[in-house]
Design a protein around this motif. Structure first.
Motif, PDB file in Angstrom:
ATOM      1  N   GLN A 181      37.374  34.852  77.410  1.00  0.00           N
ATOM      2  CA  GLN A 181      37.054  33.800  77.770  1.00  0.00           C
ATOM      3  C   GLN A 181      37.112  32.636  76.865  1.00  0.00           C
ATOM      4  N   ALA A 182      36.923  33.211  75.559  1.00  0.00           N
ATOM      5  CA  ALA A 182      36.932  32.288  74.384  1.00  0.00           C
ATOM      6  C   ALA A 182      38.666  31.580  74.390  1.00  0.00           C
ATOM      7  N   LEU A 183      39.442  32.475  74.639  1.00  0.00           N
ATOM      8  CA  LEU A 183      40.943  32.199  74.647  1.00  0.00           C
ATOM      9  C   LEU A 183      41.113  31.089  75.788  1.00  0.00           C
ATOM     10  N   TYR A 184      40.459  31.371  76.941  1.00  0.00           N
ATOM     11  CA  TYR A 184      40.587  30.359  78.192  1.00  0.00           C
ATOM     12  C   TYR A 184      40.032  28.834  77.516  1.00  0.00           C
ATOM     13  N   ASP A 185      38.864  28.999  76.900  1.00  0.00           N
ATOM     14  CA  ASP A 185      38.099  27.755  76.306  1.00  0.00           C
ATOM     15  C   ASP A 185      39.238  26.991  75.373  1.00  0.00           C
ATOM     16  N   LEU A 186      39.720  27.992  74.414  1.00  0.00           N
ATOM     17  CA  LEU A 186      40.713  27.300  73.654  1.00  0.00           C
ATOM     18  C   LEU A 186      41.986  26.719  74.187  1.00  0.00           C
ATOM     19  N   ALA A 187      42.435  27.289  75.072  1.00  0.00           N
ATOM     20  CA  ALA A 187      43.627  26.806  75.612  1.00  0.00           C
ATOM     21  C   ALA A 187      43.156  25.524  76.692  1.00  0.00           C
ATOM     22  N   ASP A 188      41.963  25.335  77.301  1.00  0.00           N
ATOM     23  CA  ASP A 188      41.443  24.175  77.892  1.00  0.00           C
ATOM     24  C   ASP A 188      41.395  23.236  76.768  1.00  0.00           C
ATOM     25  N   THR A 189      40.905  23.391  75.892  1.00  0.00           N
ATOM     26  CA  THR A 189      40.463  22.434  74.886  1.00  0.00           C
ATOM     27  C   THR A 189      41.815  21.706  74.326  1.00  0.00           C
ATOM     28  N   ASN A 190      42.809  22.499  74.254  1.00  0.00           N
ATOM     29  CA  ASN A 190      44.137  21.885  73.721  1.00  0.00           C
ATOM     30  C   ASN A 190      45.034  21.725  74.873  1.00  0.00           C
ATOM     31  N   ASP A 191      44.811  21.787  75.857  1.00  0.00           N
ATOM     32  CA  ASP A 191      45.776  21.669  76.941  1.00  0.00           C
ATOM     33  C   ASP A 191      46.759  22.570  76.996  1.00  0.00           C
ATOM     34  N   LEU A 192      46.701  23.874  76.735  1.00  0.00           N
ATOM     35  CA  LEU A 192      47.649  24.511  76.551  1.00  0.00           C
ATOM     36  C   LEU A 192      47.819  25.768  77.603  1.00  0.00           C
ATOM     37  N   PRO A 193      49.144  26.063  77.903  1.00  0.00           N
ATOM     38  CA  PRO A 193      49.117  27.169  78.848  1.00  0.00           C
ATOM     39  C   PRO A 193      48.745  28.526  78.326  1.00  0.00           C
ATOM     40  N   LEU A 194      48.185  29.387  79.182  1.00  0.00           N
ATOM     41  CA  LEU A 194      47.514  30.703  78.903  1.00  0.00           C
ATOM     42  C   LEU A 194      48.005  31.618  79.806  1.00  0.00           C
ATOM     43  N   ILE A 195      48.388  32.872  79.054  1.00  0.00           N
ATOM     44  CA  ILE A 195      49.101  34.072  79.854  1.00  0.00           C
ATOM     45  C   ILE A 195      48.168  35.051  79.728  1.00  0.00           C
ATOM     46  N   ASP A 196      47.305  35.424  80.850  1.00  0.00           N
ATOM     47  CA  ASP A 196      46.346  36.558  80.666  1.00  0.00           C
ATOM     48  C   ASP A 196      46.907  37.858  81.416  1.00  0.00           C
ATOM     49  N   ILE A 197      47.404  38.613  80.283  1.00  0.00           N
ATOM     50  CA  ILE A 197      48.200  39.865  80.856  1.00  0.00           C
ATOM     51  C   ILE A 197      47.229  40.842  81.501  1.00  0.00           C
ATOM     52  N   GLN A 198      45.997  41.018  80.986  1.00  0.00           N
ATOM     53  CA  GLN A 198      45.326  41.771  81.915  1.00  0.00           C
ATOM     54  C   GLN A 198      44.998  41.244  83.367  1.00  0.00           C
ATOM     55  N   ASP A 199      44.911  39.930  83.604  1.00  0.00           N
ATOM     56  CA  ASP A 199      45.099  39.389  85.015  1.00  0.00           C
ATOM     57  C   ASP A 199      46.383  39.553  85.599  1.00  0.00           C
ATOM     58  N   ARG A 200      47.374  39.657  85.016  1.00  0.00           N
ATOM     59  CA  ARG A 200      48.779  39.742  85.496  1.00  0.00           C
ATOM     60  C   ARG A 200      48.963  41.213  85.898  1.00  0.00           C
ATOM     61  N   TRP A 201      48.448  42.145  85.125  1.00  0.00           N
ATOM     62  CA  TRP A 201      48.760  43.469  85.264  1.00  0.00           C
ATOM     63  C   TRP A 201      47.562  44.448  85.982  1.00  0.00           C
ATOM     64  N   GLY A 202      46.610  43.808  85.798  1.00  0.00           N
ATOM     65  CA  GLY A 202      45.272  44.313  86.380  1.00  0.00           C
ATOM     66  C   GLY A 202      44.674  45.469  85.494  1.00  0.00           C
ATOM     67  N   THR A 203      44.110  46.458  85.792  1.00  0.00           N
ATOM     68  CA  THR A 203      43.329  47.370  84.745  1.00  0.00           C
ATOM     69  C   THR A 203      44.596  48.321  83.902  1.00  0.00           C
ATOM     70  N   TYR A 204      43.888  48.855  82.846  1.00  0.00           N
ATOM     71  CA  TYR A 204      44.723  49.859  82.098  1.00  0.00           C
ATOM     72  C   TYR A 204      45.453  50.769  82.982  1.00  0.00           C
ATOM     73  N   THR A 205      44.712  51.381  83.923  1.00  0.00           N
ATOM     74  CA  THR A 205      45.188  52.380  84.803  1.00  0.00           C
ATOM     75  C   THR A 205      46.424  51.820  85.623  1.00  0.00           C
ATOM     76  N   LEU A 206      46.404  50.920  86.107  1.00  0.00           N
ATOM     77  CA  LEU A 206      47.280  49.948  87.045  1.00  0.00           C
ATOM     78  C   LEU A 206      48.514  49.603  86.005  1.00  0.00           C
ATOM     79  N   ALA A 207      48.294  49.061  85.055  1.00  0.00           N
ATOM     80  CA  ALA A 207      49.252  48.870  84.050  1.00  0.00           C
ATOM     81  C   ALA A 207      50.044  50.140  83.493  1.00  0.00           C
ATOM     82  N   ASN A 208      49.426  51.225  83.215  1.00  0.00           N
ATOM     83  CA  ASN A 208      49.932  52.510  82.801  1.00  0.00           C
ATOM     84  C   ASN A 208      50.607  53.227  84.061  1.00  0.00           C
ATOM     85  N   GLY A 209      50.200  52.994  85.239  1.00  0.00           N
ATOM     86  CA  GLY A 209      50.983  53.395  86.260  1.00  0.00           C
ATOM     87  C   GLY A 209      52.072  52.627  86.817  1.00  0.00           C
TER      88      GLY A 209
END
Length: 109
Positions: free
Chosen positions: A53-81
Motif C-alpha cells: 500500500q505504501a508503494l501504491y501511495d509512492l507511485a501516486d505521489t510521483n505519478d509513476l506506473p506500478l506493477i503489483d506482481i502479487q496482483d498479477r500472479w495471485g497468491t504464492y500457491t497460484l504463482a508456484n502452480g
C-alpha cells in the motif's frame, strides 16, 4: 499486543525504505530516467500488505506506473502452480521473465 509491537517495528522500516526510494526516484528523474515501481511478489507464509500500500501511495505521489506482481500472479500457491517461483519468496527464471515483460510493457517498449 503482538500486532501493535509488530506494527511499530515495521512502520519505521517502511518509512525508511520509502524515503530511500523517493531519493532514488528524484535522482533517476533528474537524470532523465524512466521509473517504474515494482510491488511485492507473492510469498508463502506472510504478506506485505502495508508495504505494498505504501508503494501504491509512492507511485501516486510521483505519478509513476506500478506493477503489483502479487496482483498479477495471485497468491504464492497460484504463482508456484504457474511455475513462476523458485522458493517461498523468489521467482524463478520464468517468473523474472514475466516481471521483465511487465516492466517493458509499462514503459511502452
Amino acid at each position: 499486543l503482538t500486532s501493535r509491537r509488530t506494527r511499530r517495528r515495521i512502520d519505521p522500516i517502511i518509512h525508511r525504505s520509502l524515503a530511500q526510494a523517493q531519493t532514488a526516484i528524484n535522482q533517476l528523474k533528474a537524470g532523465g530516467g524512466d521509473v517504474v515501481i515494482l510491488a511485492s511478489m507473492p510469498c508463502s507464509g506472510f504478506t506485505l500488505t502495508a508495504y505494498t500500500q505504501a508503494l501504491y501511495d509512492l507511485a501516486d505521489t510521483n505519478d509513476l506506473p506500478l506493477i503489483d506482481i502479487q496482483d498479477r500472479w495471485g497468491t504464492y500457491t497460484l504463482a508456484n502452480g504457474y511455475g513462476l517461483m523458485s522458493d517461498l519468496v523468489h521467482p524463478n527464471s520464468a517468473g523474472y521473465a514475466d516481471v521483465a515483460r511487465a516492466v517493458l510493457q509499462s514503459l511502452g517498449l
